[in-house]
Design a protein around this motif. Structure first.
Motif, PDB file in Angstrom:
ATOM      1  N   VAL A  84       0.635  -1.286  -0.102  1.00 26.70           N
ATOM      2  CA  VAL A  84       0.023  -0.110  -0.105  1.00 26.70           C
ATOM      3  C   VAL A  84       0.796   1.301  -0.026  1.00 26.70           C
ATOM      4  O   VAL A  84       0.577   2.326  -0.694  1.00 26.70           O
ATOM      5  CB  VAL A  84      -1.028   0.180   1.131  1.00 26.70           C
ATOM      6  N   VAL A  85       2.103   1.353   0.925  1.00 22.21           N
ATOM      7  CA  VAL A  85       2.812   2.416   0.754  1.00 22.21           C
ATOM      8  C   VAL A  85       3.455   2.660  -0.491  1.00 22.21           C
ATOM      9  O   VAL A  85       3.404   3.978  -0.957  1.00 22.21           O
ATOM     10  CB  VAL A  85       3.782   2.255   1.952  1.00 22.21           C
ATOM     11  N   GLU A  86       4.095   1.650  -1.162  1.00 23.81           N
ATOM     12  CA  GLU A  86       4.570   1.732  -2.359  1.00 23.81           C
ATOM     13  C   GLU A  86       3.586   2.057  -3.602  1.00 23.81           C
ATOM     14  O   GLU A  86       4.052   2.942  -4.403  1.00 23.81           O
ATOM     15  CB  GLU A  86       5.089   0.318  -2.828  1.00 23.81           C
ATOM     16  N   ASP A  87       2.569   1.366  -3.421  1.00 22.42           N
ATOM     17  CA  ASP A  87       1.622   1.499  -4.833  1.00 22.42           C
ATOM     18  C   ASP A  87       0.320   2.294  -4.601  1.00 22.42           C
ATOM     19  O   ASP A  87      -0.562   2.462  -5.664  1.00 22.42           O
ATOM     20  CB  ASP A  87       1.234   0.007  -5.212  1.00 22.42           C
ATOM     21  N   THR A  88      -0.047   2.839  -3.457  1.00 22.63           N
ATOM     22  CA  THR A  88      -1.162   3.393  -3.489  1.00 22.63           C
ATOM     23  C   THR A  88      -1.013   4.827  -2.522  1.00 22.63           C
ATOM     24  O   THR A  88       0.309   4.928  -2.401  1.00 22.63           O
ATOM     25  CB  THR A  88      -2.206   2.757  -2.490  1.00 22.63           C
ATOM     26  N   SER A  89      -2.076   5.623  -2.408  1.00 27.31           N
ATOM     27  CA  SER A  89      -1.846   6.840  -1.903  1.00 27.31           C
ATOM     28  C   SER A  89      -1.676   6.571  -0.299  1.00 27.31           C
ATOM     29  O   SER A  89      -1.464   7.976   0.323  1.00 27.31           O
ATOM     30  CB  SER A  89      -3.018   7.768  -1.967  1.00 27.31           C
ATOM     31  N   ALA A  90      -1.851   5.562   0.354  1.00 33.13           N
ATOM     32  CA  ALA A  90      -1.719   5.440   1.745  1.00 33.13           C
ATOM     33  C   ALA A  90      -0.299   5.621   2.092  1.00 33.13           C
ATOM     34  O   ALA A  90       0.776   5.344   1.325  1.00 33.13           O
ATOM     35  CB  ALA A  90      -2.370   4.001   2.107  1.00 33.13           C
ATOM     36  N   THR A  91      -0.084   6.324   3.354  1.00 32.07           N
ATOM     37  CA  THR A  91       1.401   6.544   3.651  1.00 32.07           C
ATOM     38  C   THR A  91       1.625   5.769   5.003  1.00 32.07           C
ATOM     39  O   THR A  91       0.959   5.014   5.495  1.00 32.07           O
ATOM     40  CB  THR A  91       1.238   7.972   4.197  1.00 32.07           C
ATOM     41  N   GLN A  92       3.080   5.605   5.208  1.00 34.21           N
ATOM     42  CA  GLN A  92       3.306   4.678   6.231  1.00 34.21           C
ATOM     43  C   GLN A  92       3.138   5.246   7.479  1.00 34.21           C
ATOM     44  O   GLN A  92       2.483   4.423   8.371  1.00 34.21           O
ATOM     45  CB  GLN A  92       4.993   4.547   6.221  1.00 34.21           C
ATOM     46  N   SER A  93       2.729   6.517   7.438  1.00 33.85           N
ATOM     47  CA  SER A  93       2.394   6.977   9.013  1.00 33.85           C
ATOM     48  C   SER A  93       0.798   6.773   9.291  1.00 33.85           C
ATOM     49  O   SER A  93       0.425   6.350  10.286  1.00 33.85           O
ATOM     50  CB  SER A  93       2.491   8.497   8.897  1.00 33.85           C
TER      51      SER A  93
ATOM     52  N   TYR B 204       6.665  -0.230  10.647  1.00 36.33           N
ATOM     53  CA  TYR B 204       8.163  -0.410  10.243  1.00 36.33           C
ATOM     54  C   TYR B 204       8.258  -1.668   9.485  1.00 36.33           C
ATOM     55  O   TYR B 204       9.134  -1.918   8.375  1.00 36.33           O
ATOM     56  CB  TYR B 204       8.853  -0.795  11.649  1.00 36.33           C
ATOM     57  N   LEU B 205       7.573  -2.880   9.679  1.00 39.28           N
ATOM     58  CA  LEU B 205       7.730  -3.856   8.651  1.00 39.28           C
ATOM     59  C   LEU B 205       7.187  -3.647   7.291  1.00 39.28           C
ATOM     60  O   LEU B 205       7.911  -4.085   6.532  1.00 39.28           O
ATOM     61  CB  LEU B 205       6.831  -5.084   9.200  1.00 39.28           C
ATOM     62  N   VAL B 206       6.181  -2.635   7.154  1.00 36.27           N
ATOM     63  CA  VAL B 206       5.544  -2.388   5.937  1.00 36.27           C
ATOM     64  C   VAL B 206       6.727  -1.589   5.234  1.00 36.27           C
ATOM     65  O   VAL B 206       7.021  -1.899   3.992  1.00 36.27           O
ATOM     66  CB  VAL B 206       4.271  -1.544   6.019  1.00 36.27           C
ATOM     67  N   ASP B 207       7.413  -0.602   5.891  1.00 37.66           N
ATOM     68  CA  ASP B 207       8.381   0.214   5.150  1.00 37.66           C
ATOM     69  C   ASP B 207       9.592  -0.597   4.968  1.00 37.66           C
ATOM     70  O   ASP B 207      10.007  -0.459   3.745  1.00 37.66           O
ATOM     71  CB  ASP B 207       8.741   1.265   6.404  1.00 37.66           C
ATOM     72  N   ALA B 208       9.945  -1.654   5.720  1.00 36.33           N
ATOM     73  CA  ALA B 208      11.134  -2.290   5.397  1.00 36.33           C
ATOM     74  C   ALA B 208      10.919  -3.199   4.364  1.00 36.33           C
ATOM     75  O   ALA B 208      12.042  -3.352   3.436  1.00 36.33           O
ATOM     76  CB  ALA B 208      11.652  -3.143   6.603  1.00 36.33           C
ATOM     77  N   VAL B 209       9.755  -3.748   4.139  1.00 34.51           N
ATOM     78  CA  VAL B 209       9.436  -4.644   3.033  1.00 34.51           C
ATOM     79  C   VAL B 209       9.556  -3.977   1.612  1.00 34.51           C
ATOM     80  O   VAL B 209      10.189  -4.120   0.817  1.00 34.51           O
ATOM     81  CB  VAL B 209       8.084  -5.494   3.041  1.00 34.51           C
ATOM     82  N   SER B 210       9.003  -2.536   1.896  1.00 34.11           N
ATOM     83  CA  SER B 210       9.152  -1.559   0.577  1.00 34.11           C
ATOM     84  C   SER B 210      10.419  -1.436   0.155  1.00 34.11           C
ATOM     85  O   SER B 210      10.899  -1.571  -1.016  1.00 34.11           O
ATOM     86  CB  SER B 210       8.130  -0.428   0.806  1.00 34.11           C
ATOM     87  N   LYS B 211      11.295  -0.854   1.246  1.00 37.07           N
ATOM     88  CA  LYS B 211      12.628  -0.820   0.793  1.00 37.07           C
ATOM     89  C   LYS B 211      13.501  -1.748   0.064  1.00 37.07           C
ATOM     90  O   LYS B 211      14.181  -1.834  -0.586  1.00 37.07           O
ATOM     91  CB  LYS B 211      13.324  -0.200   2.362  1.00 37.07           C
ATOM     92  N   LEU B 212      13.089  -3.155   0.887  1.00 44.75           N
ATOM     93  CA  LEU B 212      13.803  -4.328   0.337  1.00 44.75           C
ATOM     94  C   LEU B 212      13.493  -4.505  -1.341  1.00 44.75           C
ATOM     95  O   LEU B 212      14.035  -4.760  -2.018  1.00 44.75           O
ATOM     96  CB  LEU B 212      13.311  -5.594   1.041  1.00 44.75           C
ATOM     97  N   GLY B 213      12.083  -4.096  -1.745  1.00 50.16           N
ATOM     98  CA  GLY B 213      11.919  -4.008  -2.988  1.00 50.16           C
ATOM     99  C   GLY B 213      12.589  -3.209  -3.879  1.00 50.16           C
ATOM    100  O   GLY B 213      12.854  -3.461  -4.998  1.00 50.16           O
ATOM    101  N   ASN B 214      12.991  -2.142  -3.246  1.00 50.56           N
ATOM    102  CA  ASN B 214      13.710  -1.147  -4.052  1.00 50.56           C
ATOM    103  C   ASN B 214      15.370  -1.472  -4.284  1.00 50.56           C
ATOM    104  O   ASN B 214      15.944  -0.872  -5.103  1.00 50.56           O
ATOM    105  CB  ASN B 214      13.911   0.185  -3.304  1.00 50.56           C
ATOM    106  N   ILE B 215      15.865  -2.325  -3.379  1.00 48.10           N
ATOM    107  CA  ILE B 215      17.391  -2.344  -3.425  1.00 48.10           C
ATOM    108  C   ILE B 215      17.738  -3.450  -4.672  1.00 48.10           C
ATOM    109  O   ILE B 215      18.843  -3.326  -5.197  1.00 48.10           O
ATOM    110  CB  ILE B 215      17.905  -3.277  -2.296  1.00 48.10           C
ATOM    111  N   HIS B 216      16.655  -3.970  -5.329  1.00 46.07           N
ATOM    112  CA  HIS B 216      16.971  -4.785  -6.504  1.00 46.07           C
ATOM    113  C   HIS B 216      17.388  -3.770  -7.746  1.00 46.07           C
ATOM    114  O   HIS B 216      18.115  -4.134  -8.716  1.00 46.07           O
ATOM    115  CB  HIS B 216      15.759  -5.582  -7.193  1.00 46.07           C
ATOM    116  N   LYS B 217      16.899  -2.692  -7.636  1.00 43.62           N
ATOM    117  CA  LYS B 217      16.757  -1.745  -8.670  1.00 43.62           C
ATOM    118  C   LYS B 217      18.668  -1.486  -9.155  1.00 43.62           C
ATOM    119  O   LYS B 217      18.941  -1.097 -10.143  1.00 43.62           O
ATOM    120  CB  LYS B 217      16.233  -0.450  -8.440  1.00 43.62           C
TER     121      LYS B 217
END
Ligand code: MN
Length: 730
Positions: free
Chosen positions: A100-109, A121-134
């Motif tokens: 939701v944080v990465e793909d929708t308008s919902a925010t982490q807060s 924290y878990l959602v944020d960390a999972v989103s960040k993991l998705g980005n390191i592949h780039k």
């Protein structure tokens, strides 16, 4: 070729159809998920899971996946994978919200506000993991795995990411070709090995086979068919073996399940490819598993099995006493079967089997109902549980290393601007990074950017940062860096560069000084006789010409003295160091060596002089005949060099005079008038009188040179009251 291409696309079509099948793409409705969760989670938690679903559904409303299904089916599928693993409520909620944080308008807060900071924290960390592949670089899969751990901190982040990847792999075939290849390769390189490390055997097998199918639809279909055919042929023999072993084990009063097991597709393919084995060679073994009720029964069953078929003596492994690094426990043995086809048997308890399939996920069976402190991370619990499991096992370093490196790393992982990952000890600075990239980059480093912002070179690097080192060609390492670099490579490279800089500067200066001195004899270091040069170098105790030049540059020898030795046979007159004074007081212009005048004898311009090199005072000039020279000569005769004055300095020299005079009140005015006549001046005057008759006078005078001093001495001597005047050595 044509035929192959046709069948390849046939298999692709099959894959695609399976991937978009409801059972794969959207396997779970929320009711099903909630019911499954309710079997092991308390009611309030289940309610929160439903709330999270509603939140995610609203956020993803209108979005669809490549499979054509509403987007919410994906987080739902991911969450149900984790429910199957019986993970805690926060993990399930994070799975529902992971996109939701990465793909929708919902925010982490917003996520944190609704579901707590831990879920946030878990959602944020999972989103960040998705980005390191780039910025992922192929050769660095190993590092990337470490990085995933380091960034995750909480093992649940990795578990959610793993489930996310698993579901994405199940539906991968619907994606365009290029994307499919990339993701499948990434899965083989990173996620499957990660699953193996975490002991999640089932997930690993599925990830590998899905990658294999998507990368090579035809090959995987061939291997699958061959395996099925083979199993069919073997079915009868396998049943016979299984029954025989089961009967023997039960006969020994051991409760056990015995069944055959199958190799997964990718492991067969990899063995064929990597070990160049034929399909038959790889498959020419029966695999059996015996599940018993206790550790004791494991060993008892082993004894029974060894009684049925003879074991290979060197193929027995006891992973029960000494578990594998990922917590895996089992007894492995290989038996001589019928027709000499080996039978591989694994014996373990139900719990061990569970761990062997699910690894870390099975060790996290706490339900989040308030046991233990909330700060204690899941991975720490897991560590403790696994440590507990293998309490009796001794000295498995690999195991310790695994946790040190992978779960509690004392390392940081940073990116270069090209996306390469560098592993550094934690506490490393950008300078450590620069030297890790290349010694030249370290040596010419002047500044750095961390995540695009300029940062001081002593900043502590953190995992995930991108570090860009700014270099300048003419730059060189600063001794200051030694205060904060922590890697050996940086430290030794900086030291070496500093030494080299000092040495090359010393050699350059030494060469210049020696050549200047040689220029007096109209020659140059290049023109010298090599053998003579070598003799002088050796004679002065150096190993090479460069060492000698460096010594001259550091002021340990004078260029003039060395030139003197080199030219002694040629130019007998070339025997004195020129003491040339310019306005910058005390510096010989020719030799760039500090010149100082010995206070014991206060030489003035024109005095016959000798000198020696002192480390503190440069080239120290004495008058010939100074009593102190006796001492110096004894200490280092070599160091004492004749010197000569060059040019006429615009400078005054101090000289000491000793007088004996009658105690006459007119004497002082007489001295004053003599000084005026000669153009000299009195710097200090000390009068000692023993009695009324006689005075002993120490006088410091300032003169321009020996001629003036001599005139002064003659005039003083002519003063009636003066009985004697002489230059003094102090
Ligand atoms: Mn996802």
């Amino acid at each position: 070729m044509q035929a192959a291409a046709t069948s390849e696309s046939y298999f692709q079509t099959q894959l695609r159809a399976r991937a978009s099948n409801d059972a794969v793409a959207a396997p779970s409705g929320i009711d099903h998920l909630v019911n499954a969760a309710a079997k092991y989670l308390p009611k309030p938690q289940v309610t929160r899971i439903r709330k999270a679903y509603e939140f995610a559904q609203a956020a993803h409303a209108g979005q669809a996946r490549f499979t054509g299904h509403p987007y919410i089916t994906h987080p739902l599928a991911v969450a149900s994978i984790l429910v199957e693993m019986r993970l805690d409520d926060k993990c399930i909620i994070a799975a529902l919200l992971h996109d939701v944080v990465e793909d929708t308008s919902a925010t982490q807060s917003a996520v944190s506000r609704h579901f707590g900071r831990e879920v946030g924290y878990l959602v944020d960390a999972v989103s960040k993991l998705g980005n390191i592949h780039k910025s992922h670089h192929e050769a660095q899969a190993e590092n990337l795995q470490k990085m995933i751990f380091a960034m995750a901190r909480d093992i649940r982040v990795v578990l959610v990411k793993m489930a996310d990847r698993l579901h994405n792999m199940r539906t991968l075939a619907v994606l365009p070709h290029e994307k499919r290849r990339r993701i499948a390769n990434e899965t083989l390189e990173i996620y499957a090995p990660l699953a193996r490390r975490l002991g999640m055997h089932e997930v690993m097998v599925e990830l590998e086979d899905l990658s294999f199918e998507n990368l090579y639809p035809l090959r995987s279909a061939c291997v699958r068919r061959a395996r099925t055919k083979f199993a069919l042929n073997r079915k009868f023999v396998l049943k016979k073996i299984t029954d025989r072993i089961a009967k023997a084990v039960h006969g020994a009063n051991i409760e056990a399940e015995v069944f055959g097991r199958e190799k997964h597709l990718y492991s067969i393919y990899r063995k064929m490819k990597d070990r160049h084995k034929s399909f038959r060679e790889i498959m020419d073994v029966y695999g059996l598993r015996v599940i018993v009720r206790s550790v004791d029964d494991c060993y008892r069953a082993l004894g029974v099995v060894h009684g049925v078929y003879k074991p290979f003596t060197d193929r027995f492994k006891d992973y029960v006493a000494i578990p594998k690094s990922n917590g895996y426990q089992s007894l492995h043995t290989t038996l001589f079967g019928l027709d000499s086809i080996p039978i591989e048997v694994q014996i373990r308890t139900r719990e061990m089997d569970d761990v062997a399939s699910h690894g870390v996920a099975r060790h996290t069976k706490y339900t989040g109902s308030g046991t233990g402190s909330p700060r204690e991370s899941l991975s720490e619990r897991w560590l403790q549980e696994v440590l507990e499991l293998r309490k009796d096992a001794k000295g498995n370093h690999d195991f310790v290393e695994f946790f040190k490196t992978y779960l509690f790393p004392d390392e940081v992982y940073v990116f270069s601007p090209d996306g390469d990952i560098y592993t550094l000890p934690s506490g490393s600075s950008p300078v450590d990074f620069a030297y890790a990239v290349h010694t030249d980059i370290g040596n010419t480093c002047v500044a750095c950017r961390i995540d695009r912002n300029l940062a001081p070179l002593n900043t502590r690097l953190e995992t995930g940062q991108t570090v860009n080192i700014i270099t300048a060609k003419s730059a060189s390492p600063s001794p200051d860096w030694l205060n904060y670099v922590i890697t050996n490579k940086a430290r030794s490279s900086i030291r070496q560069a500093l030494r080299a800089n000092q040495r090359s500067a010393a050699i350059a200066l030494g060469t210049k000084l020696l050549n200047q001195s040689l220029a007096h004899a109209s020659t140059h270091i290049r023109n010298l006789d090599f053998r003579r040069l070598r003799r002088v170098v050796r004679g002065l105790g150096f190993r090479s010409v460069k060492d000698l030049l460096a010594a001259i540059g550091r002021g340990e020898h004078t260029g003039y003295a060395v030139a003197n030795r080199l030219l002694a046979h040629k130019d007998p007159d070339f025997s004195a160091v020129p003491v040339e004074i310019d306005e910058a007081v005390g510096i010989s212009q020719r030799d760039h060596v500090i010149i100082s005048f010995a206070r014991c004898c206060s030489p003035v311009h024109g005095d016959p002089i000798v000198g020696h090199v002192s480390h503190q005072r440069g080239f120290v000039v004495h008058r010939e005949g100074c009593p102190n020279l006796v001492e110096i000569r004894k200490r280092a005769a070599d160091e004492l060099t004749p010197a000569k004055w060059v040019g006429m300095p615009d400078q005054e020299f101090q000289a000491s005079l000793k007088l004996e005079a009658a105690n006459d009140s007119n004497a002082l005015s007489d001295f004053a008038s003599v000084m005026r006549q000669v153009g000299a001046s009195i710097k200090s005057l000390k009068v000692e009188s023993d009695d009324d008759e006689q005075a002993l006078i120490d006088m410091e005078v300032s003169v321009r040179g020996l001629a003036q001093l001599n005139r002064l001495v003659r005039r003083i001597a002519a003063i009636p009251s003066v009985r004697e005047v002489r230059r003094a050595f102090r």
